[in-house]
Write a protein that holds these residues in place. Structure first.
Motif, PDB file in Angstrom:
ATOM      1  N   VAL A  30       0.853  -1.188   0.000  1.00 56.19           N
ATOM      2  CA  VAL A  30       0.000   0.000   0.000  1.00 56.19           C
ATOM      3  C   VAL A  30       0.890   1.239   0.000  1.00 56.19           C
ATOM      4  O   VAL A  30       1.678   1.454   0.906  1.00 56.19           O
ATOM      5  CB  VAL A  30      -0.940   0.024   1.217  1.00 56.19           C
ATOM      6  CG1 VAL A  30      -1.824   1.268   1.185  1.00 56.19           C
ATOM      7  CG2 VAL A  30      -1.792  -1.245   1.255  1.00 56.19           C
ATOM      8  N   THR A  31       0.743   2.037  -1.033  1.00 50.53           N
ATOM      9  CA  THR A  31       1.480   3.285  -1.163  1.00 50.53           C
ATOM     10  C   THR A  31       0.577   4.419  -0.715  1.00 50.53           C
ATOM     11  O   THR A  31      -0.559   4.532  -1.180  1.00 50.53           O
ATOM     12  CB  THR A  31       1.905   3.503  -2.634  1.00 50.53           C
ATOM     13  OG1 THR A  31       2.696   2.387  -3.044  1.00 50.53           O
ATOM     14  CG2 THR A  31       2.692   4.780  -2.799  1.00 50.53           C
ATOM     15  N   VAL A  32       1.082   5.244   0.188  1.00 43.35           N
ATOM     16  CA  VAL A  32       0.307   6.394   0.652  1.00 43.35           C
ATOM     17  C   VAL A  32       0.538   7.533  -0.322  1.00 43.35           C
ATOM     18  O   VAL A  32       1.649   8.015  -0.489  1.00 43.35           O
ATOM     19  CB  VAL A  32       0.703   6.799   2.081  1.00 43.35           C
ATOM     20  CG1 VAL A  32      -0.081   8.028   2.525  1.00 43.35           C
ATOM     21  CG2 VAL A  32       0.458   5.640   3.039  1.00 43.35           C
ATOM     22  N   SER A  33      -0.521   7.937  -0.975  1.00 40.13           N
ATOM     23  CA  SER A  33      -0.427   9.020  -1.932  1.00 40.13           C
ATOM     24  C   SER A  33      -1.293  10.178  -1.466  1.00 40.13           C
ATOM     25  O   SER A  33      -1.543  10.317  -0.274  1.00 40.13           O
ATOM     26  CB  SER A  33      -0.837   8.532  -3.327  1.00 40.13           C
ATOM     27  OG  SER A  33      -0.491   9.502  -4.278  1.00 40.13           O
ATOM     28  N   SER A  34      -1.729  10.976  -2.390  1.00 38.54           N
ATOM     29  CA  SER A  34      -2.504  12.165  -2.057  1.00 38.54           C
ATOM     30  C   SER A  34      -3.253  12.625  -3.295  1.00 38.54           C
ATOM     31  O   SER A  34      -2.796  12.405  -4.417  1.00 38.54           O
ATOM     32  CB  SER A  34      -1.564  13.272  -1.593  1.00 38.54           C
ATOM     33  OG  SER A  34      -2.225  14.517  -1.527  1.00 38.54           O
ATOM     34  N   LEU A  35      -4.365  13.277  -3.078  1.00 39.00           N
ATOM     35  CA  LEU A  35      -5.080  13.866  -4.211  1.00 39.00           C
ATOM     36  C   LEU A  35      -4.259  14.978  -4.864  1.00 39.00           C
ATOM     37  O   LEU A  35      -4.556  15.393  -5.976  1.00 39.00           O
ATOM     38  CB  LEU A  35      -6.436  14.401  -3.765  1.00 39.00           C
ATOM     39  CG  LEU A  35      -7.457  13.336  -3.358  1.00 39.00           C
ATOM     40  CD1 LEU A  35      -8.754  13.992  -2.885  1.00 39.00           C
ATOM     41  CD2 LEU A  35      -7.743  12.386  -4.503  1.00 39.00           C
ATOM     42  N   ALA A  36      -3.210  15.400  -4.191  1.00 40.38           N
ATOM     43  CA  ALA A  36      -2.323  16.416  -4.765  1.00 40.38           C
ATOM     44  C   ALA A  36      -1.669  15.915  -6.046  1.00 40.38           C
ATOM     45  O   ALA A  36      -1.184  16.715  -6.852  1.00 40.38           O
ATOM     46  CB  ALA A  36      -1.246  16.813  -3.759  1.00 40.38           C
ATOM     47  N   HIS A  37      -1.679  14.598  -6.265  1.00 39.29           N
ATOM     48  CA  HIS A  37      -1.086  14.055  -7.501  1.00 39.29           C
ATOM     49  C   HIS A  37      -1.730  14.666  -8.740  1.00 39.29           C
ATOM     50  O   HIS A  37      -1.109  14.745  -9.789  1.00 39.29           O
ATOM     51  CB  HIS A  37      -1.227  12.529  -7.548  1.00 39.29           C
ATOM     52  CG  HIS A  37      -2.569  12.072  -8.008  1.00 39.29           C
ATOM     53  ND1 HIS A  37      -3.632  11.915  -7.146  1.00 39.29           N
ATOM     54  CD2 HIS A  37      -3.023  11.768  -9.242  1.00 39.29           C
ATOM     55  CE1 HIS A  37      -4.690  11.526  -7.845  1.00 39.29           C
ATOM     56  NE2 HIS A  37      -4.345  11.418  -9.116  1.00 39.29           N
ATOM     57  N   ARG A  38      -2.972  15.123  -8.598  1.00 34.29           N
ATOM     58  CA  ARG A  38      -3.680  15.706  -9.746  1.00 34.29           C
ATOM     59  C   ARG A  38      -2.979  16.951 -10.277  1.00 34.29           C
ATOM     60  O   ARG A  38      -3.094  17.286 -11.440  1.00 34.29           O
ATOM     61  CB  ARG A  38      -5.112  16.058  -9.352  1.00 34.29           C
ATOM     62  CG  ARG A  38      -5.952  14.846  -9.055  1.00 34.29           C
ATOM     63  CD  ARG A  38      -7.329  15.257  -8.602  1.00 34.29           C
ATOM     64  NE  ARG A  38      -8.147  14.089  -8.330  1.00 34.29           N
ATOM     65  CZ  ARG A  38      -9.328  14.141  -7.775  1.00 34.29           C
ATOM     66  NH1 ARG A  38      -9.839  15.313  -7.417  1.00 34.29           N
ATOM     67  NH2 ARG A  38     -10.009  13.037  -7.547  1.00 34.29           N
ATOM     68  N   ARG A  39      -2.274  17.652  -9.394  1.00 34.16           N
ATOM     69  CA  ARG A  39      -1.537  18.857  -9.808  1.00 34.16           C
ATOM     70  C   ARG A  39      -0.104  18.523 -10.202  1.00 34.16           C
ATOM     71  O   ARG A  39       0.639  19.393 -10.629  1.00 34.16           O
ATOM     72  CB  ARG A  39      -1.498  19.865  -8.651  1.00 34.16           C
ATOM     73  CG  ARG A  39      -2.852  20.408  -8.260  1.00 34.16           C
ATOM     74  CD  ARG A  39      -2.731  21.530  -7.219  1.00 34.16           C
ATOM     75  NE  ARG A  39      -1.737  21.302  -6.190  1.00 34.16           N
ATOM     76  CZ  ARG A  39      -1.971  20.734  -5.006  1.00 34.16           C
ATOM     77  NH1 ARG A  39      -3.173  20.308  -4.697  1.00 34.16           N
ATOM     78  NH2 ARG A  39      -1.000  20.585  -4.126  1.00 34.16           N
ATOM     79  N   GLY A  40       0.275  17.260 -10.031  1.00 36.28           N
ATOM     80  CA  GLY A  40       1.656  16.865 -10.262  1.00 36.28           C
ATOM     81  C   GLY A  40       2.037  16.766 -11.723  1.00 36.28           C
ATOM     82  O   GLY A  40       1.236  16.380 -12.562  1.00 36.28           O
ATOM     83  N   VAL A  41       3.263  17.139 -12.000  1.00 34.93           N
ATOM     84  CA  VAL A  41       3.876  17.002 -13.319  1.00 34.93           C
ATOM     85  C   VAL A  41       5.253  16.406 -13.063  1.00 34.93           C
ATOM     86  O   VAL A  41       6.000  16.904 -12.213  1.00 34.93           O
ATOM     87  CB  VAL A  41       4.026  18.368 -14.028  1.00 34.93           C
ATOM     88  CG1 VAL A  41       4.797  18.226 -15.312  1.00 34.93           C
ATOM     89  CG2 VAL A  41       2.665  18.996 -14.260  1.00 34.93           C
ATOM     90  N   MET A  42       5.582  15.344 -13.786  1.00 35.57           N
ATOM     91  CA  MET A  42       6.897  14.741 -13.618  1.00 35.57           C
ATOM     92  C   MET A  42       7.923  15.539 -14.417  1.00 35.57           C
ATOM     93  O   MET A  42       7.815  15.660 -15.629  1.00 35.57           O
ATOM     94  CB  MET A  42       6.896  13.276 -14.073  1.00 35.57           C
ATOM     95  CG  MET A  42       6.072  12.365 -13.191  1.00 35.57           C
ATOM     96  SD  MET A  42       6.499  12.378 -11.432  1.00 35.57           S
ATOM     97  CE  MET A  42       8.199  11.893 -11.463  1.00 35.57           C
TER      98      MET A  42
END
Length: 117
Positions: A30-42
């Protein structure tokens, strides 16, 4: 530090434990992520954002990296016929010291929801 703490550390730990996890029936990663990924750019050319570090951008990128890793791991486990599951979870907002590097305005706005100023 953001990418290292939020992504590279958990990635390395998962890799170190993978053999044991694969040999354990019903195991889950289980990886703890965040809804902040939606703003993420690699930013593959500047993963640590040394050219233009912004705390919120670094956080979002690290959480996007979490999800990309989990998606790829899930695909590989499924293709190998493994019973181990790779999952990601967004635990909700947490009161941490992470936001202390944010602007005063952002701390005030977040503080209303997290109790952090």
């Amino acid at each position: 530090m953001t990418l290292a703490i939020n992504h590279l550390g958990p990635f390395a730990l998962t890799c170190l434990l993978l053999d044991r996890l694969l040999s354990t029936p019903g195991s889950r990663i289980v990886t703890v992520s965040s809804l902040a990924h939606r703003r993420g750019v690699m930013h593959f050319e500047d993963l640590h954002l040394e050219q233009h570090y912004q705390p919120a951008e670094a956080y979002a990128q690290s959480k996007l990296a979490n999800l990309l890793f989990t998606h790829e791991l899930h695909s590989r486990l499924t293709a190998a016929g493994s019973g181990t599951l790779a999952l990601a979870a967004h635990p909700g907002n947490a009161r941490t010291m992470l936001w202390l590097t944010s602007s005063l305005l952002e701390r005030v706005l977040r503080g209303q929801f997290l109790g952090v100023i």
